[in-house]
Scaffold this active site. Structure first.
Site, PDB file in Angstrom:
ATOM      1  N   HIS A  21      35.123  20.863  26.757  1.00 19.71           N
ATOM      2  CA  HIS A  21      36.213  21.373  27.616  1.00 19.71           C
ATOM      3  C   HIS A  21      37.570  21.159  26.939  1.00 19.71           C
ATOM      4  CE1 HIS A  21      32.992  21.649  30.328  1.00 19.71           C
ATOM      5  NE2 HIS A  21      33.533  21.206  31.430  1.00 19.71           N
ATOM      6  N   ASP A  60      28.548  26.083  30.059  1.00 21.26           N
ATOM      7  CA  ASP A  60      28.290  25.488  31.369  1.00 21.26           C
ATOM      8  C   ASP A  60      27.446  26.456  32.190  1.00 21.26           C
ATOM      9  OD1 ASP A  60      29.603  23.166  30.834  1.00 21.26           O
ATOM     10  OD2 ASP A  60      31.346  23.570  32.073  1.00 21.26           O
ATOM     11  N   SER A 112      27.807  24.189  37.907  1.00 22.67           N
ATOM     12  CA  SER A 112      28.910  24.381  38.841  1.00 22.67           C
ATOM     13  C   SER A 112      30.240  24.526  38.102  1.00 22.67           C
ATOM     14  CB  SER A 112      28.974  23.212  39.816  1.00 22.67           C
ATOM     15  OG  SER A 112      29.271  22.018  39.133  1.00 22.67           O
ATOM     16  N   ARG A 145      40.772  23.150  28.117  1.00 26.78           N
ATOM     17  CA  ARG A 145      41.166  23.173  29.529  1.00 26.78           C
ATOM     18  C   ARG A 145      42.685  23.134  29.737  1.00 26.78           C
ATOM     19  NH1 ARG A 145      37.304  25.820  31.722  1.00 26.78           N
ATOM     20  NH2 ARG A 145      35.524  24.632  32.403  1.00 26.78           N
TER      21      ARG A 145
END
Length: 195
Positions: A31, A92, A96, A34
């Protein structure tokens, strides 16, 4: 819950590497796109020999809040002198993808899409001008190397026969998994969860 100050980013990992015999490649921060500050810290981390990963599944709100689009992140990393072998994309996929309000309260949940890997690489090639043979590594040989999947990520004798064939516009034409044709002429041949 242990939280790092915003400016610390990868400091804990870097301190472990500096103060122990644990090599930097034992860590795999993800990530890293981000936000812009984390992305920029990732450039320096990768230049020290560490792997970094960009997550391709996103929502418009993340991009509005400063997430660096994967295609742009890849181009900027390469321009900064980061070796392509240090960079991976993950999706991912089917996991979720939470959405929070300004107070950190969960307001919704989406699902990460596996197809975002292909889309991000395609965008890196078509929109950012990254050569296909370079861009494709972030979803093939690089993650296979990080995860020590010796039979994945490359076309070579003794490796699994996993291939995706693209047409001239970079659309998926044929998919072969473990030597079995799954999609041919853009039509699924094998359907269902366990086929």
């Amino acid at each position: 819950m242990f939280m790092l100050a915003t400016a610390d980013h990868l400091k804990v990992i870097e301190q472990v590497v500096e103060q122990t015999d644990i090599p930097i490649r034992q860590f795999y921060p993800t990530h890293m796109n981000r936000n812009l500050h984390l992305f920029e810290a990732g450039i320096e981390y990768a230049k020290k020999g560490g792997w970094i990963d960009f997550t391709t599944s996103s929502i418009p709100k993340f991009l509005e809040e400063g997430e660096v689009k994967c295609s742009v992140a890849l181009k900027r990393m390469l321009e900064a002198g980061v070796d392509i072998g240090q960079i991976t994309f993950t999706s991912d996929g089917q996991a979720s993808l939470p959405d929070f309000d300004k107070n950190g309260e969960l307001i919704g949940l989406q699902i990460g899409q596996v197809s975002s890997l292909y889309e991000a690489v395609k965008e890196a090639v078509l929109s950012e001008g990254v050569p296909l043979e370079v861009a494709i590594r972030v979803i093939t040989s690089n993650p296979a190397a990080v995860l020590k999947l010796k039979q994945k990520g490359r076309i070579e004798a003794g490796c699994d026969a996993d291939l995706v064939l693209l047409d001239d516009s970079l659309e998926i034409d044929t998919v072969i998994a473990m030597g079995k044709v799954m999609v041919e002429n853009k039509l699924p041949i094998v359907k269902g969860t366990f086929e």
